[in-house]
Scaffold this motif. Structure first.
Motif, mmCIF file in Angstrom:
data_model
loop_
_atom_site.group_PDB
_atom_site.id
_atom_site.type_symbol
_atom_site.label_atom_id
_atom_site.label_comp_id
_atom_site.label_asym_id
_atom_site.label_seq_id
_atom_site.Cartn_x
_atom_site.Cartn_y
_atom_site.Cartn_z
ATOM 1 N N MET A 24 0.054 -10.271 30.426
ATOM 2 C CA MET A 24 1.029 -10.819 29.559
ATOM 3 C C MET A 24 -0.199 -11.449 28.471
ATOM 4 O O MET A 24 -0.822 -12.289 28.968
ATOM 5 N N LEU A 25 0.131 -11.346 27.251
ATOM 6 C CA LEU A 25 -0.638 -11.857 26.123
ATOM 7 C C LEU A 25 -0.659 -13.360 25.926
ATOM 8 O O LEU A 25 0.477 -13.797 25.546
ATOM 9 N N THR A 26 -1.621 -14.077 25.977
ATOM 10 C CA THR A 26 -1.554 -15.507 25.680
ATOM 11 C C THR A 26 -2.390 -15.469 24.227
ATOM 12 O O THR A 26 -3.467 -14.774 24.345
ATOM 13 N N LYS A 27 -2.027 -16.416 23.116
ATOM 14 C CA LYS A 27 -2.612 -16.488 22.037
ATOM 15 C C LYS A 27 -2.403 -17.814 21.607
ATOM 16 O O LYS A 27 -2.130 -18.695 22.236
ATOM 17 N N SER A 28 -3.024 -18.222 20.359
ATOM 18 C CA SER A 28 -2.936 -19.412 19.682
ATOM 19 C C SER A 28 -2.792 -19.015 18.137
ATOM 20 O O SER A 28 -3.380 -17.966 17.844
ATOM 21 N N SER A 29 -2.433 -20.163 17.366
ATOM 22 C CA SER A 29 -2.641 -20.090 15.969
ATOM 23 C C SER A 29 -2.944 -21.320 15.492
ATOM 24 O O SER A 29 -2.860 -22.471 16.065
ATOM 25 N N PRO A 30 -3.695 -21.269 14.080
ATOM 26 C CA PRO A 30 -4.186 -22.449 13.720
ATOM 27 C C PRO A 30 -3.210 -23.305 13.054
ATOM 28 O O PRO A 30 -3.590 -24.358 12.378
ATOM 29 N N PHE A 31 -2.004 -22.836 13.091
ATOM 30 C CA PHE A 31 -0.776 -23.539 12.372
ATOM 31 C C PHE A 31 0.436 -23.712 13.501
ATOM 32 O O PHE A 31 0.264 -22.871 14.542
ATOM 33 N N ASP A 32 1.190 -24.696 13.238
ATOM 34 C CA ASP A 32 2.232 -25.050 14.014
ATOM 35 C C ASP A 32 3.179 -23.934 13.714
ATOM 36 O O ASP A 32 3.343 -23.328 12.582
ATOM 37 N N ILE A 33 4.131 -23.551 14.940
ATOM 38 C CA ILE A 33 4.752 -22.308 14.640
ATOM 39 C C ILE A 33 6.208 -22.896 15.043
ATOM 40 O O ILE A 33 6.468 -23.514 16.201
ATOM 41 N N ILE B 206 6.066 -19.825 10.531
ATOM 42 C CA ILE B 206 4.774 -20.478 10.326
ATOM 43 C C ILE B 206 4.616 -21.526 9.512
ATOM 44 O O ILE B 206 5.069 -21.639 8.216
ATOM 45 N N ILE B 207 4.265 -22.835 9.939
ATOM 46 C CA ILE B 207 4.438 -24.127 9.062
ATOM 47 C C ILE B 207 3.136 -24.363 8.811
ATOM 48 O O ILE B 207 1.946 -24.738 9.610
ATOM 49 N N LYS B 208 2.717 -24.171 7.603
ATOM 50 C CA LYS B 208 1.439 -24.253 6.878
ATOM 51 C C LYS B 208 1.329 -25.500 5.862
ATOM 52 O O LYS B 208 2.011 -25.225 4.844
ATOM 53 N N SER B 209 0.787 -26.642 6.067
ATOM 54 C CA SER B 209 0.797 -27.466 5.184
ATOM 55 C C SER B 209 -0.287 -27.519 4.125
ATOM 56 O O SER B 209 -0.117 -28.318 3.193
ATOM 57 N N GLY B 210 -1.278 -26.727 4.441
ATOM 58 C CA GLY B 210 -2.403 -26.635 3.423
ATOM 59 C C GLY B 210 -3.489 -27.510 3.597
ATOM 60 O O GLY B 210 -4.461 -27.477 2.865
ATOM 61 N N TYR B 211 -3.329 -28.224 4.632
ATOM 62 C CA TYR B 211 -4.570 -29.184 4.951
ATOM 63 C C TYR B 211 -5.393 -28.839 6.326
ATOM 64 O O TYR B 211 -6.237 -29.507 6.465
ATOM 65 N N GLU B 212 -4.877 -27.738 6.823
ATOM 66 C CA GLU B 212 -5.480 -27.267 7.949
ATOM 67 C C GLU B 212 -6.975 -26.790 7.722
ATOM 68 O O GLU B 212 -7.054 -25.948 6.745
ATOM 69 N N ASP B 213 -7.732 -26.987 8.540
ATOM 70 C CA ASP B 213 -9.124 -26.135 8.610
ATOM 71 C C ASP B 213 -9.118 -25.130 9.303
ATOM 72 O O ASP B 213 -8.861 -25.142 10.539
ATOM 73 N N ILE B 214 -8.994 -23.893 8.623
ATOM 74 C CA ILE B 214 -8.872 -22.651 9.404
ATOM 75 C C ILE B 214 -10.349 -22.070 9.579
ATOM 76 O O ILE B 214 -10.306 -20.805 10.090
ATOM 77 N N SER B 215 -11.366 -22.572 9.155
ATOM 78 C CA SER B 215 -12.727 -22.085 9.791
ATOM 79 C C SER B 215 -12.995 -22.494 11.207
ATOM 80 O O SER B 215 -13.029 -23.445 11.542
#
Length: 68
Positions: free
Chosen positions: A1-10, A58-67
């Protein structure tokens, strides 16, 4: 089963049926009409034990550091 993560809240909303959503190894049974938020960077997987429909936002506020 695939486990993943996202840089944003979902936000996951179950439209029909029942889904098992596992966040950081904690199982959550989410049924029609319920919502759950998967926090940013949390390891998660969605298990389809039966047919279901969901809406994923996907909840993206614009303040996340995606690097990474």
């Amino acid at each position: 089963m695939l486990t993943k993560s996202s840089p944003f809240d979902i936000l996951i909303q179950i439209l029909e049926g029942l889904a098992e959503i596992i966040i950081e190894e904690e199982s959550n049974m989410v049924q029609m009409g319920q919502v759950i938020i998967i926090p940013a960077h949390a390891k998660d997987r969605i298990k389809a034990n039966s047919k279901f429909k969901m809406l994923s936002t996907i909840i993206k506020s614009g303040y996340e550091d995606i690097s990474l």
